[in-house]
Write an enzyme that holds these catalytic residues in place. Structure first.
Site, short mmCIF file in Angstrom:
data_model
loop_
_atom_site.label_atom_id
_atom_site.label_comp_id
_atom_site.label_asym_id
_atom_site.label_seq_id
_atom_site.Cartn_x
_atom_site.Cartn_y
_atom_site.Cartn_z
N GLU A 1 -32.40 6.96 -0.04
CA GLU A 1 -32.17 5.99 -1.11
C GLU A 1 -30.98 6.40 -1.99
O GLU A 1 -30.32 5.56 -2.58
CB GLU A 1 -33.44 5.81 -1.97
CG GLU A 1 -33.51 4.44 -2.62
CD GLU A 1 -34.79 4.18 -3.39
OE1 GLU A 1 -35.47 5.13 -3.80
OE2 GLU A 1 -35.10 2.99 -3.62
N HIS B 1 -43.88 16.54 21.44
CA HIS B 1 -44.39 15.81 22.61
C HIS B 1 -44.00 14.34 22.55
O HIS B 1 -44.58 13.51 23.24
CB HIS B 1 -45.92 15.96 22.67
CG HIS B 1 -46.35 17.38 22.86
ND1 HIS B 1 -46.74 17.89 24.09
CD2 HIS B 1 -46.38 18.42 22.00
CE1 HIS B 1 -47.03 19.18 23.95
NE2 HIS B 1 -46.81 19.53 22.69
N LYS C 1 -35.87 -8.05 -1.68
CA LYS C 1 -36.67 -8.57 -2.79
C LYS C 1 -36.27 -10.01 -3.11
O LYS C 1 -37.13 -10.86 -3.35
CB LYS C 1 -36.47 -7.71 -4.05
CG LYS C 1 -37.12 -6.34 -3.96
CD LYS C 1 -37.03 -5.66 -5.31
CE LYS C 1 -37.40 -4.20 -5.22
NZ LYS C 1 -37.08 -3.46 -6.45
#
Ligand code: PA5
Length: 425
Positions: free
Chosen positions: A281, A302, A415
């Site tokens: 961020e 794995h 948003k």
């Protein structure tokens, strides 16, 4: 115990030229100096820099007192918040697993109906519930609606007056959250004006939930101060924070797109999420920066381990080594033939260490640049050091990249779309 954190690296592929790191650190000395002295251009965002401004001994004592009040009575404590508001406390609580406090639940970090319903169901199992809504300006949707639901849940269960005693909110003085607290008698804690979410571990935001859970916040802040003093004192070439920031920049310039944080203690999964948030961020702007990813081993060996060993060489790796043994399980002898006798009598701790060393060796022999942070232990003091360390390095790293560490304009895009769909006025 030696509390020092060290940073070393192995570059078997010769990605860096000899002396290149030191030279670039010398060139970046003004960047370090500005950050240490307090850059006036970021004055409004660096309230965390000194540690003591919002996490000094007096504030820690006050938070501990408030937390003790909750701890005396609560069976469950819900931390409501998202992004920088909940990640740091969750990282410490999940890593340290303090035993004698209330159960800690997390809400307001998802809009999943299933998770909200499950939290409400789970809360019915506890006798005494407290909540803390953490939101800087109280405009974020997730904590906003979770707080409403949980507030009403408490009011229904305990009545308005008793519910008010169980409600904490952490916000900016003068915000609508502050007003809500004043109007209804909730306890208000401070989200400092000059500290952004992902830098807020050094304030009520990170420290109060940790204290309620039983984390030693005096030790956390002592660790922060120790790391602050070290970073402020070390010369550019030897500076542990600048060296990391410069290494990251150099690898980005040499074509690496990702940095992978690798560790062998799943207790650190949420710390790694905090690390990802801090760097992604802060740095992911203007079409640049490393993409931070995580490998929680040995499980992820794995899975993504295959890609790391033989896929496109697009990442470098940052390992965490933990020096203190804090657990032991010995593999017992067995008469049934399972063909694992070569490990009989060995400690899981040492087997895990062999996995870490083997992975480091295999990846570095492939030519992947491998960094290693050797940390003393997974304890409150070390976490304090790491929080301060990564925040400060991230700030330097953003400066080297030329992006603003403290804003996040990109998160507004989704948003806008979401609010349009929801008909927000
Ligand atoms: O680091 C940040 O600034 C963000 O991740 C915020 O913490 C997050 O968006 C939540 O913001 P707020 O506390 O205002 O609800």
């Amino acid at each position: 115990m030696d509390q020092t954190i060290t940073l070393s690296f192995v570059d078997k592929g010769g990605v860096l030229n000899p002396g290149e790191l030191e030279e670039r650190c010398r060139q970046a000395e003004p960047v370090l100096r500005r950050a240490v002295e307090g850059d006036p251009q970021y004055r409004d965002f660096t309230g965390w820099r000194t540690v003591d401004e919002h996490a000094g001994p007096d504030r820690v004592a006050f938070l501990q007192k408030e937390a003790d009040r909750v701890r005396k009575d609560a069976d469950a404590f819900v931390v409501i918040g998202i992004g920088g508001s909940n990640q740091s406390s969750r990282a410490a609580i999940k890593a340290l697993r303090p035993k004698d406090g209330p159960a800690i639940l997390w809400a307001g970090n998802t809009i999943s109906a299933c998770e909200m319903a499950r939290t409400l169901e789970e809360l019915d199992e506890y006798k005494s519930v407290y909540i803390d809504c953490i939101a800087k300006n109280f405009e974020t949707l997730e904590p906003g609606i979770a707080f409403r639901v949980l507030r009403q849940y408490l009011e229904k269960r305990y009545g308005e007056a008793e519910a008010a005693k169980r409600i904490f909110a952490t916000g900016t003085p003068g915000s609508t959250l502050h007003q809500l607290c004043k109007d209804h008698g909730y306890t208000f804690l401070t989200f400092p004006e000059r500290v952004g979410g992902r830098f807020s571990v050094l304030s009520d935001v990170g420290l109060f939930p940790m204290a309620v859970a039983g984390v030693d916040i005096a030790a956390v802040t002592a660790g922060m101060r120790q790391m602050r003093d070290r970073i402020f004192a070390e010369k550019a070439e030897e500076n542990i924070a600048l060296r990391y920031a410069v290494l990251r920049k150099l690898f980005l310039e040499k074509g690496y797109a990702l940095e992978m944080l690798s560790f062998f203690e799943p207790r650190l999964d949420y710390f790694a999420k905090w690390w990802v948030q801090t760097f992604a961020e802060s740095e992911g702007k203007e079409d640049t920066a490393l993409y931070p990813i995580v490998s929680s081993n040995s499980e992820d060996l794995h899975a993504v381990g295959q890609y790391v060993q033989q896929g496109r060489p697009i990442l470098f790796e940052t390992f965490l080594e933990i020096r203190a043994r804090d657990a032991s399980v010995i593999l017992p002898p067995e008469t049934k033939k399972d063909y694992f006798d070569y490990l009989t009598g060995k400690d899981f701790w040492d087997i895990n260490e062999a996995a870490r060393k083997g992975t480091f060796s295999a990846h570095s022999h492939r030519g992947i640049p491998c960094l290693c942070f050797s940390i003393p232990a997974i304890d409150a003091h070390t976490l304090g050091q790491l929080y301060y360390y990564f925040i400060f390095s991230c700030y330097l790293s953003c400066e080297l990249l030329g992006v603003n560490p403290f804003d996040q304009p990109g998160v507004e895009a989704y948003k806008h779309q979401m609010f349009a769909l929801l008909g927000k006025p």
